[in-house]
Design a protein around this motif. Structure first.
Motif, PDB file in Angstrom:
ATOM      1  N   GLU A 260       0.838  -1.190   0.000  1.00  0.00           N
ATOM      2  CA  GLU A 260       0.000   0.000   0.000  1.00  0.00           C
ATOM      3  C   GLU A 260       0.877   1.245   0.000  1.00  0.00           C
ATOM      4  O   GLU A 260       2.067   1.190   0.313  1.00  0.00           O
ATOM      5  N   GLU A 261       0.286   2.380  -0.346  1.00  0.00           N
ATOM      6  CA  GLU A 261       1.063   3.616  -0.466  1.00  0.00           C
ATOM      7  C   GLU A 261       1.705   4.015   0.857  1.00  0.00           C
ATOM      8  O   GLU A 261       2.837   4.517   0.888  1.00  0.00           O
ATOM      9  N   SER A 262       1.006   3.778   1.973  1.00  0.00           N
ATOM     10  CA  SER A 262       1.575   4.131   3.277  1.00  0.00           C
ATOM     11  C   SER A 262       2.805   3.285   3.577  1.00  0.00           C
ATOM     12  O   SER A 262       3.783   3.765   4.178  1.00  0.00           O
ATOM     13  N   GLY A 263       2.779   2.024   3.156  1.00  0.00           N
ATOM     14  CA  GLY A 263       3.926   1.156   3.363  1.00  0.00           C
ATOM     15  C   GLY A 263       5.113   1.562   2.515  1.00  0.00           C
ATOM     16  O   GLY A 263       6.267   1.559   2.978  1.00  0.00           O
ATOM     17  N   LYS A 264       4.854   1.917   1.276  1.00  0.00           N
ATOM     18  CA  LYS A 264       5.939   2.370   0.390  1.00  0.00           C
ATOM     19  C   LYS A 264       6.542   3.672   0.912  1.00  0.00           C
ATOM     20  O   LYS A 264       7.760   3.867   0.836  1.00  0.00           O
ATOM     21  N   ALA A 265       5.675   4.530   1.449  1.00  0.00           N
ATOM     22  CA  ALA A 265       6.180   5.774   2.036  1.00  0.00           C
ATOM     23  C   ALA A 265       7.068   5.480   3.240  1.00  0.00           C
ATOM     24  O   ALA A 265       8.092   6.148   3.451  1.00  0.00           O
ATOM     25  N   ALA A 266       6.706   4.455   4.033  1.00  0.00           N
ATOM     26  CA  ALA A 266       7.511   4.077   5.197  1.00  0.00           C
ATOM     27  C   ALA A 266       8.880   3.562   4.782  1.00  0.00           C
ATOM     28  O   ALA A 266       9.873   3.734   5.505  1.00  0.00           O
ATOM     29  N   LEU A 267       8.951   2.901   3.640  1.00  0.00           N
ATOM     30  CA  LEU A 267      10.249   2.466   3.112  1.00  0.00           C
ATOM     31  C   LEU A 267      11.084   3.672   2.690  1.00  0.00           C
ATOM     32  O   LEU A 267      12.283   3.752   2.977  1.00  0.00           O
ATOM     33  N   LYS A 268      10.443   4.615   2.026  1.00  0.00           N
ATOM     34  CA  LYS A 268      11.167   5.785   1.508  1.00  0.00           C
ATOM     35  C   LYS A 268      11.685   6.690   2.613  1.00  0.00           C
ATOM     36  O   LYS A 268      12.769   7.274   2.486  1.00  0.00           O
ATOM     37  N   ASN A 269      10.911   6.803   3.702  1.00  0.00           N
ATOM     38  CA  ASN A 269      11.334   7.729   4.766  1.00  0.00           C
ATOM     39  C   ASN A 269      12.092   7.036   5.901  1.00  0.00           C
ATOM     40  O   ASN A 269      12.215   7.597   6.993  1.00  0.00           O
ATOM     41  N   ASP A 270      12.561   5.831   5.653  1.00  0.00           N
ATOM     42  CA  ASP A 270      13.394   5.075   6.604  1.00  0.00           C
ATOM     43  C   ASP A 270      12.644   4.630   7.854  1.00  0.00           C
ATOM     44  O   ASP A 270      13.264   4.276   8.862  1.00  0.00           O
ATOM     45  N   GLU A 271      11.326   4.624   7.811  1.00  0.00           N
ATOM     46  CA  GLU A 271      10.557   4.145   8.965  1.00  0.00           C
ATOM     47  C   GLU A 271      10.570   2.619   9.023  1.00  0.00           C
ATOM     48  O   GLU A 271      10.786   2.026  10.071  1.00  0.00           O
ATOM     49  N   LEU A 272      10.343   1.984   7.891  1.00  0.00           N
ATOM     50  CA  LEU A 272      10.373   0.517   7.814  1.00  0.00           C
ATOM     51  C   LEU A 272      11.714   0.098   7.213  1.00  0.00           C
ATOM     52  O   LEU A 272      11.994   0.386   6.057  1.00  0.00           O
ATOM     53  N   VAL A 273      12.544  -0.559   8.025  1.00  0.00           N
ATOM     54  CA  VAL A 273      13.911  -0.860   7.583  1.00  0.00           C
ATOM     55  C   VAL A 273      14.168  -2.364   7.466  1.00  0.00           C
ATOM     56  O   VAL A 273      15.301  -2.780   7.225  1.00  0.00           O
ATOM     57  N   MET A 274      13.121  -3.163   7.637  1.00  0.00           N
ATOM     58  CA  MET A 274      13.254  -4.606   7.476  1.00  0.00           C
ATOM     59  C   MET A 274      11.869  -5.194   7.212  1.00  0.00           C
ATOM     60  O   MET A 274      10.897  -4.775   7.829  1.00  0.00           O
ATOM     61  N   PHE A 275      11.801  -6.128   6.279  1.00  0.00           N
ATOM     62  CA  PHE A 275      10.549  -6.848   6.055  1.00  0.00           C
ATOM     63  C   PHE A 275      10.865  -8.216   5.471  1.00  0.00           C
ATOM     64  O   PHE A 275      12.021  -8.498   5.105  1.00  0.00           O
TER      65      PHE A 275
END
Length: 427
Positions: A260-275
């Motif tokens: 989802e767009e919120s998840g992709k945004a989390a990748l771009k802004n360094d919020e989500l750093v592992m999956f």
């Protein structure tokens, strides 16, 4: 001996029917319509035609090479609707009107693990030690029956499940960033939790959601071993469940979805750093975060989880009814070799820090995998699916909730499990 085999076949199909909810069918998929299948859909007479049933024709790019070696072989590939594939395959085995070769989604193959009707590929007539040694051993071993050590299928196309991670951010906060060292670190549940807690304080997360951990375990793991013992309470699966509970208790996830767009945004802004995802995301990630080239790495799954995406991966088998077994065997060897070549040779992708990504993928399919597919899988997986849906909808993942799932599965399978285990003991 024949009476014993007939009893085993009856018992297996009886249990499978009891554990499986019938799919909703259109009139064109009904049993009455399939009774009148044309003769071209099954292959019993010995001819130069090889009939393959498969949920998807993945052979197009490999057929030319096979036809060069066997120019007289006529290859007839019939795609079977994945929604009715288990029923279609069972019907053909019961009626004795089968194709020469079946291709199974691995998540559905457990229902056929004890059924008389698939060739034992460990027979001397199929002996090819060089070919067998080249296959991913642990994945091969999943397709052996515990009672007779029969090898009823071989892995065909498989997608290793792996960890994608931001190496630069892990290194910044003192955690291992090199793939092999990180693999060892996150296999320890306590160290994984420590990493999640430290990184959360810095605004970073190492899982999309708490239930993603459970989904990863379900997509890659077996619920039973070869003697029909339920193993999801222990081993890597059990550690993953404990990890999901701790993530819930300590609010260690951002509740995001990378699709989802919120998840992709989390990748771009360094919020989500592992999956955690299958290897088919390798190229997708480059499209989502092209500016993060050389910051990402790939390693094995946490908690000691190991395996392939069982929904997308497939296995291949020969029908015992086939009159073309040896050419079918040559077809299987050719196709398995071609698919295996995906993971042979070096895979140096400049987007990732790995020197050779294929080594990580191959480790994921050759390292030990607990348990194996069984006839008890379907009903048990359905209970887990219901629980997972509830967790996605906000129900808390607690020790009590997990234990209730285990108990519900135990109640469902108790009689069938006992019957199967008694059958093994008698043999």
């Amino acid at each position: 001996m024949q009476t014993s085999k007939s009893f085993v076949l009856f018992l297996m199909f009886f249990i499978l029917a009891g554990c499986t909810s019938p799919p909703v069918q259109s009139v064109h998929d009904s049993t009455l319509i399939r009774e009148t299948d044309s003769e071209e859909e099954t292959q019993n007479a010995k001819t130069n035609e090889l009939l393959i049933w498969t949920p998807d024709n993945i052979f197009s790019n490999s057929l030319e090479g096979f036809q060069e070696k066997f120019p007289d072989a006529l290859i007839n590939i019939k795609e079977i609707d994945p929604n009715i594939i288990a029923e279609k395959y069972r019907d053909s085995l019961i009626k004795g009107k089968t194709p020469d070769i079946y291709v199974f989604p691995i998540d559905k193959i457990g229902g056929f693990s004890g059924v008389h009707g698939l060739e034992d590929l460990s027979k001397p007539m199929y002996d090819d030690s060089l070919f067998m040694q080249a296959l991913p051993k642990e994945l091969v071993e999943e397709f052996r029956t515990s009672d007779s050590n029969k090898l009823f299928a071989l892995p065909l196309l498989y997608f290793p499940y792996v960890t994608y991670y931001r190496a630069d951010i892990l290194k910044k906060y003192g955690f291992p960033s090199e793939p092999d060292r990180l693999s060892e670190w996150i296999s320890d549940k306590e160290k994984w939790i420590e990493m999640a807690e430290v990184l959360k304080q810095k605004g970073h997360y190492i899982t999309e959601t708490d239930h993603q951990i459970i989904e990863t375990a379900l997509r890659t793991s077996n619920l039973f071993n070869g003697t029909y013992d339920y193993i999801a309470k222990k081993n890597a699966f059990g550690k993953a469940l404990e990890g999901a509970v701790e993530v819930e208790e300590n609010d260690l996830d951002p509740s995001l979805n990378i699709w989802e767009e919120s998840g992709k945004a989390a990748l771009k802004n360094d919020e989500l750093v592992m999956f955690y995802m299958a290897n088919y995301v390798q190229d997708q990630l480059k499209e989502w975060v092209p500016d993060q080239k050389e910051n990402w790495g790939i390693t094995t799954l946490p908690f000691g989880l190991n395996g392939v995406d069982r929904k997308a991966s497939t296995a291949i088998a020969i029908s015992s009814q086939s009159q073309n077994k040896m050419i079918a065997w040559e077809f299987i060897k050719h196709m398995c070799k071609d698919m295996m070549n995906i993971y042979k040779g070096s895979n140096k992708d400049p987007f990732y820090i790995n020197k050779d990504i294929n080594r990580i993928y191959w480790n994921s399919v050759t390292n030990s995998i607990a348990g194996q597919p069984t006839i008890l899988d379907k009903g048990s997986e359905n209970i887990w699916k219901v629980a997972l849906a509830e967790f996605r909808n906000g129900e808390e993942i607690t020790e009590h909730a997990i234990e209730q799932v285990h108990q519900d599965i135990g109640d469902l399978i108790r009689q069938d499990q006992k019957a199967l285990q008694n059958l093994i003991n008698k043999n």
